[in-house]
Design a protein around this motif. Structure first.
Motif, short mmCIF file in Angstrom:
data_model
loop_
_atom_site.label_atom_id
_atom_site.label_comp_id
_atom_site.label_asym_id
_atom_site.label_seq_id
_atom_site.Cartn_x
_atom_site.Cartn_y
_atom_site.Cartn_z
N ASP A 399 30.72 53.02 36.79
CA ASP A 399 29.64 52.03 36.67
C ASP A 399 30.08 50.73 36.03
N LYS A 400 31.00 50.83 35.06
CA LYS A 400 31.41 49.61 34.32
C LYS A 400 32.09 48.59 35.23
N VAL A 401 32.68 49.06 36.33
CA VAL A 401 33.46 48.15 37.17
C VAL A 401 32.53 47.26 37.99
N GLN A 402 32.60 45.94 37.73
CA GLN A 402 31.77 44.97 38.48
C GLN A 402 32.69 43.96 39.17
N PHE A 403 32.32 43.58 40.38
CA PHE A 403 33.12 42.60 41.12
C PHE A 403 32.40 41.26 41.15
N HIS A 404 33.17 40.20 41.30
CA HIS A 404 32.56 38.88 41.48
C HIS A 404 31.99 38.78 42.90
N ASP A 405 32.81 39.17 43.90
CA ASP A 405 32.33 39.14 45.30
C ASP A 405 33.21 40.06 46.15
N LEU A 406 32.85 41.34 46.19
CA LEU A 406 33.68 42.32 46.92
C LEU A 406 33.48 42.15 48.42
#
Length: 733
Positions: A399-406
């Protein structure tokens, strides 16, 4: 959804609780419809006796035979207290002994009179060097008046032999089928009438009646043709609906910028791409440029350069302002990919760093075993968009992993990931990202259409220039021990010539993976029954014996991640000369200086797995050598498999052999979320044409009527195929 109540009814009502329980527990049959789809596996022909001569090949298997009683006699033992009935039966091709003991001797003694005929079913065993059936179930064929009906039923038609189990013989299953067969008339036909008529297929009801109670061989053919079409078509409709739904999803079109990162990367490549790499890249770039998500399977031979193709796709997405994530099944492989990609990109992988290229981007690694600081920095680089490319294990999914624009997800070795894992990563894009699935296990076209039918397929079957041939030989360690001695000499010679070697074993040998409670094996079974050879034991034997003085290290899945990485790094640097490993090196490990591989107990591995492992050598300019060590005897099926691997380097050919030797249920089960294969009649390799035609028809039907509103029978058949678990598999891809 429409239902067919009589066919959906629990078998308890028709057959009684005891029989229904056996059918459910042993054969997975719960309803009348399930039982109607439990087809005979073969037919015993009217008046023709089944061959007893072939029983030697079926030791320990349940068989059904039709034969005549030659003689029957009761013997006593234990001073007359014990009784044994021995019946000898014959069918002209051979003789077989049946034995009955104790109180169970009286009924068969009265019924199995010399000259009478019957069907017998039981497990073939060997006693005093003779084949026998102990306490077989039997059905007299016309032995007396009360059996005349049964005799007529059996003797006047093709006798269906059903896949059976110890608690329920084939003819008892036949009687169960008789009880539900009238309901076949209520089955809803899934095939559109135009398709059925156009292909000259019989209606479903007729097919079910003919498959279970054929009058002629032509009936069986008609039924099989029709039922194969049902299976192929319903599965292909499920996949076509999935493709159709995907084509309706929005995605951001990703086009590489002229003079951008991709062009800069291509300009610094020290070699030219193969024709195959070029054409597959074009297919991928065309997909990325559309406004609905790409779903493509990239399959290629070991060493055909799939990583290069995937990297260029990732660079194209970064060029267009997006990010790309590559998901690898193991830490060793994730680290390997990260290392080789940063090496290939050079200063282009150091965007924003001192000495990095202005066009470059950051390439980060994210695995479960990383230190807190490195992990925090990687997460920050992803959320800010600083890192254009991330390579990781399932740690990427947290859950912690967030992308700017995958924008693109590349999944390496698709079959190693659960559906939920892939789905979780795809859900991290603002809009559904494009998906590229890679596999190094070549899949025959039909399997790809059946298992990955929701993905468009690209095939890389050309090896890059400069790749060396790999010679493969079988080393029969038991018959010719001096061959094994020579194998270790060859390893030493390669190392003395400046090269490196792998030794692969099926087991670690650290106590945790020791086979428990093994029975003492007989001499001829020993090769099969002894525990598989282990990494830790073999490494010790080699260090003390034939490879003494060489730098030998071990690598296996239960080592600490930092230790694993350290060993791989030192092996890649040439410090370690011989790596004794489990199959953790199976995919993606790239050490061009490795020229020889010895696979211990090679018969314990599958054909495709051996091909994968072998692909780790011969990756440089020196030719590769792969030695398959086995203790199995020359005539065994295991040795035939090894001979097939030694005879060809064509992975597609080997995958066909592999599939023909296994049941495709294994293949489909693995892909379809572990669900039992829905294919009962269709053989994926043999029925290539039917599958291809069914795919075309399914695509046409779904384009015209995506919700299948006008085809209630097809909707019902889909419901039966797509129980909740499979539905999720197809939903999530």
């Amino acid at each position: 959804m429409e239902h067919v109540p009589a066919l959906d009814e629990d078998l308890k009502k028709t057959l009684g609780p005891a029989t229904a329980k056996v059918l459910a527990e042993q054969l997975g049959l719960h309803t009348a419809l399930d039982l109607l789809h439990h087809y005979p596996r073969r037919y015993a022909e009217r008046g023709e006796l089944t061959s007893l001569a072939d029983l030697a090949d079926q030791l320990d298997e349940h068989v059904t035979v039709v034969a005549q009683v030659a003689d029957a006699r009761i013997l006593t033992f234990n001073g007359g207290r014990g009784k044994r009935l021995e019946v000898t039966i014959t069918d002209g091709s051979g003789r077989l002994q049946l034995v009955f003991f104790g109180a169970g001797v009286h009924k068969p003694h009265k019924e199995l009179l010399p000259g009478s005929r019957a069907m017998f079913a039981g497990k073939v065993s060997r006693f005093n060097h003779k084949l026998q059936l102990a306490h077989p179930a039997y059905e007299p064929l016309g032995a007396d008046a009360s059996d005349r009906d049964a005799a007529t039923a059996f003797a006047n038609q093709l006798i269906p032999i059903y896949p059976a189990c110890a608690k329920l013989e084939s003819w008892k299953i036949a009687k169960c089928v008789d009880a539900v067969l009238p309901r076949a008339r209520e089955a809803l036909d899934p095939l559109p009438p135009a398709l059925r008529d156009g292909r000259g297929l019989v209606p479903l009801t007729e097919a079910l009646l003919k498959i279970h109670r054929p009058a002629t061989k032509a009936d069986i053919e008609d039924a099989r043709r029709r039922l194969k079409w049902d299976e192929a078509f319903v599965l292909q409709v499920a996949l076509a609906r999935r493709r159709h739904a995907d084509s309706q999803l929005p995605a951001v079109a990703r086009r590489p910028a002229p003079g951008g990162l991709l062009d800069a990367f291509d300009a610094k490549l020290p070699f030219t791409l193969t024709e195959g790499q070029r054409s597959v890249s074009k297919e991928i770039f065309d997909d990325l440029a559309t406004s609905h998500p790409m779903h493509r399977l990239l399959q290629g031979e070991v060493g055909s350069g799939k990583t290069m193709v995937a990297l260029r796709a990732m660079l194209a997405v970064v060029d267009s302002g997006g990010q790309a994530a590559m998901l690898a099944p193991t830490e060793v492989l994730a680290q390997q990919h990260h290392r080789s990609i940063t090496e290939m990109m050079g200063e282009l992988a150091e965007g924003g760093m001192l000495g990095g290229s202005d066009l470059g981007t950051k390439v980060v690694l994210l695995t479960g075993s990383m230190g807190t600081a490195a992990r925090r920095q990687a997460l920050l680089d992803l959320v800010t968009g600083e890192a254009g490319i991330v390579i990781g294990t399932h740690a990427l999914i947290e859950d912690k992993v967030q992308f700017h624009d995958l924008g693109l997800v590349v999944v390496d070795e698709q079959h190693r990931f659960g559906v939920e894992q892939r789905d979780a990563l795809r859900s991290k894009g603002k809009q559904p990202p494009h998906l590229l699935v890679m596999t190094a296990t070549p899949i025959p076209r039909t399997v790809a259409m059946t298992v990955f039918g929701d993905l468009e397929t690209s095939v890389l079957d050309q090896l890059p220039a400069g790749r060396s041939p790999i010679a493969t030989h079988v080393v029969p360690a038991k018959d010719k021990p001096h061959f094994l001695t020579r194998a270790w000499e060859r390893v030493r010679e390669e190392v003395e010539n400046g090269h490196q070697a792998y030794v692969v074993c099926p087991r670690i040998g650290d106590g945790e993976d020791d086979p428990k409670g093994k029975k003492k094996a007989s001499a001829e079974d020993e090769a099969e029954k002894r525990p598989p050879l282990a990494v830790l034991e073999i490494a010790e034997q080699l260090t003390r014996g034939p490879l003494a003085g060489l730098s030998v290290e071990v690598l296996h899945g239960r080592m600490d991640p930092a230790d694993k990485d350290d060993v791989m790094r030192r092996f890649a640097a040439g410090e370690v000369k011989v790596l004794v490993a489990t199959t953790v090196i199976e995919v993606g490990v790239n050490v061009p200086n490795s020229t020889v591989m010895v696979i211990m107990d090679a018969d314990r591995f599958g054909v495709s797995q051996l091909h994968q492992l072998r692909g780790r050598v011969g990756r440089g300019t020196a030719p590769g050598l792969c030695l398959l060590v086995s203790e199995m005897h020359e005539a065994s099926p295991a040795r035939a498999r090894l001979a097939a691997v030694a005879a060809t380097l064509d992975g597609f050919e080997l995958s066909r052999i592999d599939l023909e030797q296994r049941r495709e249920g294994d293949v489909l089960g693995q892909a379809q979320s572990g669900v039992r294969s829905s294919l009962r009649m269709l053989a994926v390799i043999e029925d290539e044409e039917v599958i291809a035609q069914a795919r075309e028809e399914a695509t046409r039907v779904v384009s015209a009527d995506p919700e299948l509103e006008h085809l209630p029978g097809l909707r019902t058949a889909l419901d039966a195929l797509l129980d909740t678990e499979r539905e999720q598999y197809l939903e999530k891809g």
